[in-house]
Write a protein that holds these residues in place. Structure first.
Motif, PDB file in Angstrom:
ATOM      1  N   ASN A  17       0.822  -1.214   0.000  1.00  0.00           N
ATOM      2  CA  ASN A  17       0.000   0.000   0.000  1.00  0.00           C
ATOM      3  C   ASN A  17       0.858   1.267   0.000  1.00  0.00           C
ATOM      4  OD1 ASN A  17      -2.188  -1.652   0.103  1.00  0.00           O
ATOM      5  ND2 ASN A  17      -2.492  -1.442   2.314  1.00  0.00           N
ATOM      6  N   THR A  37       0.167   5.855  -0.341  1.00  0.00           N
ATOM      7  CA  THR A  37      -0.598   7.030  -0.767  1.00  0.00           C
ATOM      8  C   THR A  37       0.362   8.043  -1.390  1.00  0.00           C
ATOM      9  OG1 THR A  37      -2.255   6.735   0.956  1.00  0.00           O
ATOM     10  CG2 THR A  37      -2.085   8.942   0.019  1.00  0.00           C
ATOM     11  N   THR A  86       3.818   8.107  -1.970  1.00  0.00           N
ATOM     12  CA  THR A  86       4.837   7.735  -2.960  1.00  0.00           C
ATOM     13  C   THR A  86       4.198   7.426  -4.315  1.00  0.00           C
ATOM     14  OG1 THR A  86       5.993   6.764  -1.083  1.00  0.00           O
ATOM     15  CG2 THR A  86       6.854   6.241  -3.259  1.00  0.00           C
ATOM     16  N   ARG A 123       7.438  -0.621  -5.582  1.00  0.00           N
ATOM     17  CA  ARG A 123       7.410  -0.804  -4.119  1.00  0.00           C
ATOM     18  C   ARG A 123       7.132  -2.279  -3.856  1.00  0.00           C
ATOM     19  NH1 ARG A 123       4.593   2.708   0.518  1.00  0.00           N
ATOM     20  NH2 ARG A 123       6.411   3.954  -0.004  1.00  0.00           N
ATOM     21  N   HIS A 128      14.334   3.430   1.108  1.00  0.00           N
ATOM     22  CA  HIS A 128      13.282   4.234   0.472  1.00  0.00           C
ATOM     23  C   HIS A 128      13.996   5.496  -0.031  1.00  0.00           C
ATOM     24  CE1 HIS A 128       9.570   6.004  -0.547  1.00  0.00           C
ATOM     25  NE2 HIS A 128       8.891   5.874   0.578  1.00  0.00           N
ATOM     26  N   GLN A 148      12.323   8.974  -0.660  1.00  0.00           N
ATOM     27  CA  GLN A 148      11.879   9.615   0.583  1.00  0.00           C
ATOM     28  C   GLN A 148      13.057  10.351   1.231  1.00  0.00           C
ATOM     29  OE1 GLN A 148       8.641   9.611   2.071  1.00  0.00           O
ATOM     30  NE2 GLN A 148       9.592  11.217   3.317  1.00  0.00           N
ATOM     31  N   GLY A 189       5.216  10.302   6.964  1.00  0.00           N
ATOM     32  CA  GLY A 189       3.832   9.886   6.766  1.00  0.00           C
ATOM     33  C   GLY A 189       3.763   8.388   6.463  1.00  0.00           C
TER      34      GLY A 189
HETATM   35  N1   CP Z   1       6.188   8.155   3.048  1.00  0.00           N
HETATM   36  C1   CP Z   1       5.620   7.124   2.384  1.00  0.00           C
HETATM   37  O1   CP Z   1       6.312   6.261   1.816  1.00  0.00           O
HETATM   38  O2   CP Z   1       4.253   7.119   2.396  1.00  0.00           O
HETATM   39  P1   CP Z   1       3.338   6.095   1.582  1.00  0.00           P
HETATM   40  O3   CP Z   1       3.510   4.738   2.217  1.00  0.00           O
HETATM   41  O4   CP Z   1       1.936   6.613   1.698  1.00  0.00           O
HETATM   42  O5   CP Z   1       3.830   6.069   0.160  1.00  0.00           O
END
Ligand code: CP
Length: 308
Positions: free
Chosen positions: A56, A58, A60, A109, A137, A140, A265
């Motif tokens: 899951n 949002t 990225t 991912r 990551h 990020q 986040g």
């Molecule tokens: N920071 C981050 O990777 O958030 P998501 O998991 O929503 O992509």
């Protein structure tokens, strides 16, 4: 330097400091572009990119998709949960089938550490790691450093503390590599049970006391407790975690300087930070998200220029 030293973005570990500076200078240009009334450039009209997400997301996922569209690339979105992966198709078969549709770049991912490295060895496309398990990551960490640079003018010499679940955090590892490469001073803070045994070998300090860590730092990067990766209990209760390692407004206001608050986040409001900290003027959490688009545009643009 006008091109990256790598053909894939698999982790910060594989980058040079000059790569990071090139990404940031390119992102500065794209940040100006996305603040224009016409937020699009035709740079990648001949490039097709597949975003394949086995976990899951949002921020990225949407940020990569928007970055690709702002560059005028053709975009395919693949969600493992709605695909033939559910019928047993392997990762390599899945990606090779996608690539046979003339795809040039894959943003992936995956829950398994090293999945991007494995893919880069077996398929003919440029691979961007959008988070691989508890490993790295990289985009990020790049957007985090870019946001520190924007807020404080530079990253070199800044004191940055990363607070929380260091053991399971790909954000922590990529941030440590990126910050050290740019000459920042880095400490980690969190429960001993969530501290990797090798942590000091990465050249970071360990501070178990949150107040002392906050008194030392210019920037506190607050990590999420990743309940989905905690197979056992690493601390007695969430309430006790928050009492020891959570930042609230009273604690923030009691410091004798204004530190910058960051968070990758999603936030567990009331656990690692309270709402009044997350939404305070010291927080740059939404600036991080905004900068993510420009930084990802830069990464995609620079990698695409190597396959043209
Ligand atoms: N920071 C981050 O990777 O958030 P998501 O998991 O929503 O992509």
């Amino acid at each position: 330097m006008s091109e990256l030293s790598v053909n894939h973005l698999l982790g910060i570990k594989y980058l040079k400091e000059s790569d990071i500076q090139l990404i940031f200078e390119t992102a500065d240009h794209f940040k100006e572009v996305i603040n224009r009334s016409i937020k699009k450039v035709p740079s990648l009209r001949d490039i097709t990119i597949a975003n394949i997400f086995f976990e899951n997301s949002t921020r990225t996922k949407l940020s990569f998709e928007l970055a690709e569209k702002r560059l005028s690339a053709d975009v395919l979105n693949f969600s493992a949960s709605q695909s033939s992966v559910k019928k047993g198709e392997t990762l390599i078969d899945t990606v090779n089938n996608i690539l046979s549709m003339k795809v040039d770049m894959v943003v992936m991912r995956h829950p398994n550490p090293g999945a991007g490295i494995f893919l880069a060895k077996h398929v003919k496309a440029s691979i961007i790691n959008a988070g691989d398990g508890a490993h790295e990551h990289p985009t990020q960490a790049l957007l985090d450093s870019y946001s520190i640079r924007e807020k404080l003018g530079d990253v070199v010499g800044k004191n940055v503390v990363i607070v929380g679940d260091i053991l399971h955090s790909r954000v922590a590892l990529s941030n440590i590599f990126a910050l050290k490469l740019q000459g920042a001073n880095v400490k980690v803070c969190g429960p001993k049970t969530l501290m990797p045994k090798y942590i000091e070998s990465l050249g970071v300090g360990v501070e178990m006391d949150l107040r002392r860590a906050l008194e030392w730092c210019d920037v506190a990067n607050m990590l999420r407790i990743q309940n989905e990766r905690l197979d056992i209990s690493y601390f007695p209760t969430t309430r006790e975690y928050t009492q020891q390692f959570g930042v609230n407004k009273k604690l923030l206001d009691s410091l004798d300087k204004e530190i910058v608050i960051m968070h990758p986040g999603p936030i567990n409001r009331g656990v690692e930070i309270t709402s009044d900290v997350a939404d305070s003027k010291q927080s740059i959490i939404l600036n991080q998200v905004e900068n993510g688009v420009a930084v990802r545009m830069a990464v995609i643009y620079l990698l695409a220029s190597k396959i043209k």
